[in-house]
Every structure is written in structure tokens, then in C-alpha cells.
Design an enzyme around this catalytic site. Sequence first.
Site, mmCIF file in Angstrom:
data_model
loop_
_atom_site.group_PDB
_atom_site.id
_atom_site.type_symbol
_atom_site.label_atom_id
_atom_site.label_comp_id
_atom_site.label_asym_id
_atom_site.label_seq_id
_atom_site.Cartn_x
_atom_site.Cartn_y
_atom_site.Cartn_z
ATOM 1 N N LYS A 1 37.970 47.716 42.045
ATOM 2 C CA LYS A 1 38.310 46.317 41.769
ATOM 3 C C LYS A 1 38.549 45.607 43.099
ATOM 4 O O LYS A 1 39.359 46.050 43.919
ATOM 5 C CB LYS A 1 39.575 46.295 40.919
ATOM 6 C CG LYS A 1 39.650 45.165 39.930
ATOM 7 C CD LYS A 1 40.832 45.435 39.014
ATOM 8 C CE LYS A 1 41.141 44.275 38.128
ATOM 9 N NZ LYS A 1 42.410 44.471 37.435
HETATM 10 C C1 E4P Z 1 43.013 42.277 34.871
HETATM 11 O O1 E4P Z 1 42.191 43.082 35.265
HETATM 12 C C2 E4P Z 1 44.393 42.144 35.340
HETATM 13 O O2 E4P Z 1 44.895 43.442 35.581
HETATM 14 C C3 E4P Z 1 45.308 41.529 34.325
HETATM 15 O O3 E4P Z 1 44.633 41.206 33.132
HETATM 16 C C4 E4P Z 1 46.213 40.470 34.838
HETATM 17 O O4 E4P Z 1 47.000 39.980 33.777
HETATM 18 P P1 E4P Z 1 48.324 39.079 33.997
HETATM 19 O O5 E4P Z 1 47.893 37.695 34.313
HETATM 20 O O6 E4P Z 1 49.026 39.158 32.674
HETATM 21 O O7 E4P Z 1 49.073 39.733 35.117
#
Ligand code: E4P
Length: 218
Positions: free
Chosen positions: A83
Site C-alpha cells: 500500500k
Molecule cells: C483503507 O485502506 C484504510 O485502511 C481505511 O479504510 C481508513 O479508514 P478510516 O478513514 O476510518 O481511518
Amino acid sequence: MNLYLDTANVDEIREAVKWGVICGVTTNPSLAAREDEDFAKILPSICDLVDGPVSAEVISLDYEGMVSEGRKLAAVHPNVVVKIPITPEGMQAVKMLAKEGIKVNVTLIFTVNQALLAAKAGAAFISPFIGRLDDIGHRGVDLVQDIVEVLHLHKLKAEVIAASIRHPEHVTAVALAGAHIATMPYSVLKQMFKHPLTDAGIESFLNDWKKAEAARKK
Ligand code: E4P
């Protein structure tokens, strides 16, 4: 649309995998920081539990650092997806890793243009964050719909992971918007099962059954 769990918690993943509905996991540094164990130990355990892509995020912000971290993460298990945030150096790293056959999920996407850049760099997955857009008064689901449409229109191969999902209604909305994947917290996945009429229906079916059985025994 596939369902992924957005967590670094092994117990939640183990439980959700049993239900047979998830086929991938996404994590991020904040989620990893909530766990007691080191992420280097958690990642292989997650990969053993889930038969599908597991996104693990790099911490470096420079090109060399991202590529080197990405290679190390990808070496942990064939299902690891690296990522990387949407930055110029990040996209340079995506290009390099993709050339090496390593799948990348480009994260922190808030505009169609950012999604386009990620797709052109060779991202396998693109993650628009819908809850965080809603938080600042925008419509996150509209962004998912626009990205899906643009990728389709221009025959770009990346899959859209609707991320930052906060409640079950988000899941329905991104499914209708054409997202390939929705990644959500364990709590939202559990809520998806629930409806008061389902609970009431189960209760009345069992009561009727028990009443009939008792009457037959008389
Ligand atoms: C996605 O890959 C992220 O890990 C995640 O969905 C972020 O979510 P949040 O905005 O609730 O922290």
C-alpha cells in the site's frame, strides 16, 4: 463486489473468515499501531488466515524507501499487496514495483485525478476514502462512482476498493456505485447481518415450532 476487512486484528479476521464472506484484508499504520504485537509478526498471521489480497502499507515517503519496503513486504507472502500513498514519489515506486510483478494498492485517494494517476502508474488497486470525505461535507460515494466510470471509460485495469467505510449503508451505496471491493471495520461487517425483522422472524419461527411440539406431546 468483494468484501474485505479493514483491520490488523488477527482475532477479528479469524472470526470473519469463519463466516465465509470476506476474501481480503486491508491494513494501515494506524490500525497496526492499535495492536500489541509488532506488525512484522502480525502480517504473516493475517496472510495465513485469509485466502486473498492483504494490503500492508509502507512508512517511507521517499522513492527508494518505498521500493525497498515494498519488496520486503511482498516477500512475506504471495498475497501481500503493497500500500502506497498517492504522491509523485509514490507513483514512481508503484511503477517500479508493478514492473517487478508486485501488486500495489494506492491509498488516500480523494479525487478522480488522483485515481487516474494511480491507474496510469500501474496500481492494481485504488482506495478512495469515502468516510473521510463525508466528514468534510463531500459525498464520498459519488467519488467512488466517478472513479469506477472513468476507469471503465478509459479501459484502465485497476480495481476500486471503497475504503474508510463507516456504516452498513456505505456498503450498499458503494456496491450500487460499482466498486469492485468494499473494505470495512469488523463492526460494520457484523452490522451488515442485522435487521430487527430477521431477529423477530427467527424468534417467532422457533416459538411456533416449540408450541407445535408441545401440543403434539399432550
Ligand atoms: C483503507 O485502506 C484504510 O485502511 C481505511 O479504510 C481508513 O479508514 P478510516 O478513514 O476510518 O481511518
